[in-house]
Write an enzyme that holds these catalytic residues in place. Structure first.
Site, mmCIF file in Angstrom:
data_model
loop_
_atom_site.group_PDB
_atom_site.id
_atom_site.type_symbol
_atom_site.label_atom_id
_atom_site.label_comp_id
_atom_site.label_asym_id
_atom_site.label_seq_id
_atom_site.Cartn_x
_atom_site.Cartn_y
_atom_site.Cartn_z
ATOM 1 N N CYS A 45 4.312 45.893 69.691
ATOM 2 C CA CYS A 45 5.653 45.200 70.170
ATOM 3 C C CYS A 45 6.381 45.371 71.768
ATOM 4 O O CYS A 45 7.552 44.730 70.750
ATOM 5 C CB CYS A 45 5.693 44.066 69.078
ATOM 6 N N GLY B 171 10.362 75.995 80.389
ATOM 7 C CA GLY B 171 10.671 74.880 81.389
ATOM 8 C C GLY B 171 9.131 74.361 82.322
ATOM 9 O O GLY B 171 9.339 73.926 83.473
#
Ligand SMILES: *Cc1c(COP(=O)(O)O)cnc(C)c1O
Length: 415
Positions: A342, A239
């Site tokens: 797209c 982390g």
């Protein structure tokens, strides 16, 4: 410290001019610096020189075999979340007995495979998983080494998608359930209780959540001791953040020093599962400018990589720097750098000031972690190749996918 730099107007990484790679592999392509990976791993390792420890690189951040092999050669362990990742570690000459298996939904076949390879430990995330692992171990007459992943319930002040240490999320075990669960586990014949683990989130840039979590877990370790359960190791997860824009994350050494300042008993081996902080800085994604387009009063820079190649900007609204491979005396304009996919969400970076022309190359930096591994074939786009640099040499470590491969496993119904 970044490993890439400009020399006579060209962008270099280690001792390689990046344009020299493109004539061989084309764009888009991922490029990793081996030295940058090694440097980060060693920063953790040397900070822990005086405490028993194991660094288990989180494979999901970047699972290319060459990357894993570099780390295996340093003596790294690995944190995996699937049977596929275990197979990769083994193919990359990593040692199964240095593997911790995390993840909230391990499948029976994956558990059996891991048991047979004799992995270091299963990080268990529920009571149901404990029962399943015990049953499978019994069936194969094996002993499963385990730790429970406990939620210390501290808020990592991070992005909601990547905050995992809170009470209400799918990961880990509620703090209050920990002691009874350890007591249950101790009674199971095919379970060997070894440690405790937590993982509170990703891209954390301050020490306080790590410190708060570790303190809470150290208290729990004491409570477990008082009921006769003695743990051999504390796994503090991963982390630790990196600098993408203007974040100021602690260095690995500052992070380790802060943990060690909590007086972790010397008999408690410290395990770390860093992912992003090992490989994040080491990678860039190189792309070519296809064309420049004006729409209204916006300028778009349309490039040949897209969200299928690098999902972080779209998925997390993540900011990654975009810099040219050649410094040029051109007019600087503000562009939205977008891909050909797209989707309106298909962008690599918004409102970026760039001095570019069509055909130029751009590097999207800090792309070594959660880059290639999250890529897909959306819009039937073959996944990009990966290259590793080592000094003045570079090598293709994953070929570009071919169009043929994209549908090689598809069949017409009427054939
Ligand atoms: C993702 C993950 C890691 C690595 O996280 P980074 O933010 O890349 O350091 C470590 N441990 C577990 C359990 C994870 O899920």
């Amino acid at each position: 410290m970044k490993h890439y730099y400009y020399k006579s107007g060209d962008l270099w990484a280690e001792d390689v001019r990046l344009t020299d790679i493109l004539s061989r592999v084309g764009t888009p392509c991922y490029v990793y610096s081996e030295a940058a990976i090694i440097k980060q791993w060693q920063a953790f390792d040397s900070a822990l020189a005086h405490h028993p420890h194991k660094i288990c690189y989180a494979v999901k951040a970047n699972s290319n075999l060459a990357v894993l092999n570099t780390l295996a050669q340093l003596g790294s362990g690995f944190d995996i979340v699937s049977g596929g990742e275990l197979a990769r570690v083994i193919a990359a000459k990593g040692k199964p007995n240095q593997v911790v298996f995390s993840g909230v939904g391990k499948q029976a076949l994956e558990i059996i495979q891991a048991l047979k390879y004799g992995i270091f430990c299963f990080n268990i995330e529920s009571a149901a998983e404990l029962q399943l692992i015990n049953q499978l171990a019994e069936h194969h007459n094996l002993l499963a080494p385990i730790a429970f992943r406990i939620n210390p319930d501290v808020d990592p002040k991070s992005h909601p998608y990547i905050s995992t240490g809170l009470k209400e999320n799918k990961f880990g075990i509620d703090f209050a359930q920990a002691i009874p669960l350890y007591q249950d586990a101790k009674k199971l014949k095919h379970i060997e209780v070894k440690g405790i683990t937590f993982h509170i989130g990703s891209q954390l840039t301050s020490l306080s959540p790590f410190i708060d979590a570790t303190k809470r877990i150290l208290t729990l370790i004491e409570q477990l001791k008082s009921v006769g359960i003695n743990l051999q190791y504390l796994d503090v997860g991963g982390g630790l953040g990196i600098r993408y824009q203007d974040e100021t994350p602690p260095s690995p050494k500052a992070y380790i020093d802060a943990l060690l300042a909590l007086c972790i008993p010397p008999e408690l081996t410290l395990i770390l599962e860093p992912g992003r902080s090992i490989v994040g800085d080491a990678g860039i994604l190189i792309t070519q400018v296809l064309l420049l387009k004006q729409a209204g009063n916006k300028q778009f820079c349309i490039v040949d990589c897209a969200m299928n190649d690098l999902l972080r900007p779209t998925l997390y609204q993540a900011w990654q720097n975009i810099i040219p491979l050649k410094e040029q005396a051109l007019k600087t304009l503000q562009y939205d750098v977008v891909g050909p996919v797209c989707e309106s969400g298909d962008f690599l970076g918004l409102s970026r000031r760039l001095a570019i022309e069509p055909g130029d190359y751009l590097a999207i930096t800090e792309a070594g972690a959660y880059g290639f591994v999250m890529s897909s074939n959306y819009n039937s786009r073959p996944r990009a190749p990966e290259v590793m640099i080592k000094g003045e040499k570079f090598k293709l470590i994953r070929e570009r996918e071919t169009i043929q491969e994209l549908f090689a496993k598809e069949y017409l119904f009427n054939d």
